[in-house]
Design a protein around this motif. Sequence first.
Motif, PDB file in Angstrom:
ATOM      1  N   ALA A   1       7.602  -8.365  -3.061  1.00 37.73           N
ATOM      2  CA  ALA A   1       6.781  -9.024  -4.076  1.00 37.73           C
ATOM      3  C   ALA A   1       5.829  -8.031  -4.741  1.00 37.73           C
ATOM      4  N   THR A   2       5.267  -7.114  -3.937  1.00 31.34           N
ATOM      5  CA  THR A   2       4.367  -6.103  -4.493  1.00 31.34           C
ATOM      6  C   THR A   2       5.105  -5.187  -5.457  1.00 31.34           C
ATOM      7  N   ALA A   3       6.277  -4.728  -5.053  1.00 29.21           N
ATOM      8  CA  ALA A   3       7.073  -3.837  -5.900  1.00 29.21           C
ATOM      9  C   ALA A   3       7.491  -4.531  -7.188  1.00 29.21           C
ATOM     10  N   ALA A   4       7.849  -5.807  -7.100  1.00 22.47           N
ATOM     11  CA  ALA A   4       8.270  -6.549  -8.291  1.00 22.47           C
ATOM     12  C   ALA A   4       7.138  -6.722  -9.290  1.00 22.47           C
ATOM     13  N   GLY A   5       5.895  -6.650  -8.797  1.00 20.59           N
ATOM     14  CA  GLY A   5       4.746  -6.798  -9.678  1.00 20.59           C
ATOM     15  C   GLY A   5       4.228  -5.502 -10.258  1.00 20.59           C
ATOM     16  N   LEU A   6       4.827  -4.378  -9.894  1.00 18.59           N
ATOM     17  CA  LEU A   6       4.382  -3.095 -10.439  1.00 18.59           C
ATOM     18  C   LEU A   6       4.717  -2.986 -11.923  1.00 18.59           C
ATOM     19  N   PRO A   7       3.906  -2.278 -12.682  1.00 10.45           N
ATOM     20  CA  PRO A   7       4.189  -2.103 -14.110  1.00 10.45           C
ATOM     21  C   PRO A   7       5.565  -1.477 -14.335  1.00 10.45           C
ATOM     22  N   GLY A   8       6.319  -2.078 -15.240  1.00  6.33           N
ATOM     23  CA  GLY A   8       7.602  -1.510 -15.634  1.00  6.33           C
ATOM     24  C   GLY A   8       8.770  -1.842 -14.752  1.00  6.33           C
TER      25      GLY A   8
END
Length: 286
Positions: free
Chosen positions: A19-26
Motif C-alpha cells: 500500500a505504501t509503494a502504491a501511494g508513492l509519486p509516479g
Amino acid sequence: MTTSGVAANPESTFSLVLATAAGLPGVRIDRADYLRSALARHCSEEQIRVAIDDSPAAAGIPLDLLDRLADDSIRYEAAKASAISAAAGIPGFVFMAATVPADLAQYLGHMLRVAQKLAYLYSWPDLLSGDADDLDDATKGVLTLFVGVMFGAQSANTAVGQVAGMLSKQALKRLPRQALTKGVIYPVVKKVAGYLGARMTTQTFASAVSKAIPVIGAVVSGGITLATFLPMAKKLKSHLSGLELTTSSPRADAPHVVDVDVVDVSETSDHAVRLHGERDAHTGDR
C-alpha cells in the motif's frame, strides 16, 4: 519497518509495504495514456481506440509487437530502479536506517509500475489509474500475485492464470473481486503475501549490508537491483504473455493491424514523474 515486525506477521507487513509503494509519486500508471503512448508508433488511431476501450487482444495487436513493447518497459523500469537504489546507497552507514526502508518501498514501487505496464499490454483491465486512496482488496490481491510471480512463487502463477481465465471467459472489464477477496483465489493471495513478507527480512538485510560503505555501497546496491529486477520482470512478462487472456480472439470489428513504424521505442530520457494522483505524462514512457 523492523525485522521483528516482518517475522511477527509477514502477511500484514507485505500488505502495508504494498500500500505504501502504491501511494508513492509516479507509481500509478494511467492505462489509457500508457497504451496510447506505447502503441502510437505502431498502430492506427482506430486500433489504439479498440485497445484502450477493450484490450490489445481485442484490437488484434500481434503478440510479437506486444512482447517488444514489454521488453522496452522492463529495460526502462530496471534502469530507473537501479539509479534510485544506487542514490540511496550514497549516504552510507550513518543514514542506513533511513534509506533502507525507503529503498525497499521504491524498489517495490518500480515492480508495481512494470507490473501495470505488462498487465495493460497483455490485456488486463485497469489497476491503479485512480486516486491514491482507492487501493481496494481485489487490486491488492492481484498485485500481490503479480509480485509473487516475479519472486517465483508457483502458487501465484497458478492463481494469476485462474484470474486471467475468469476475465477471458466472462469478458470482464474489471477484476473478479469476489474471487480475489472471498473466493477461491483469496487463500492463495494470503499465502503469497506471507511468503513475500518473509522474503523482505532477507532483502532488507542484504540491502543494509550493501549500503554500509558509502559510494562502494551505491555501486553494489544499484548493481544488485539491476541484476534482480530484470529477471523478475521477465518472469512476469513470460507468464502474462502466455495466458488465454492475451491470446484470445480479436473482436469481429477490430481493425487490421499493421506495424507501421518498427523502431526502437526505448526511453531516451527520464523525465520527472508527476506527483501521485496525476497521470504519467512522459510521452516516451514505455
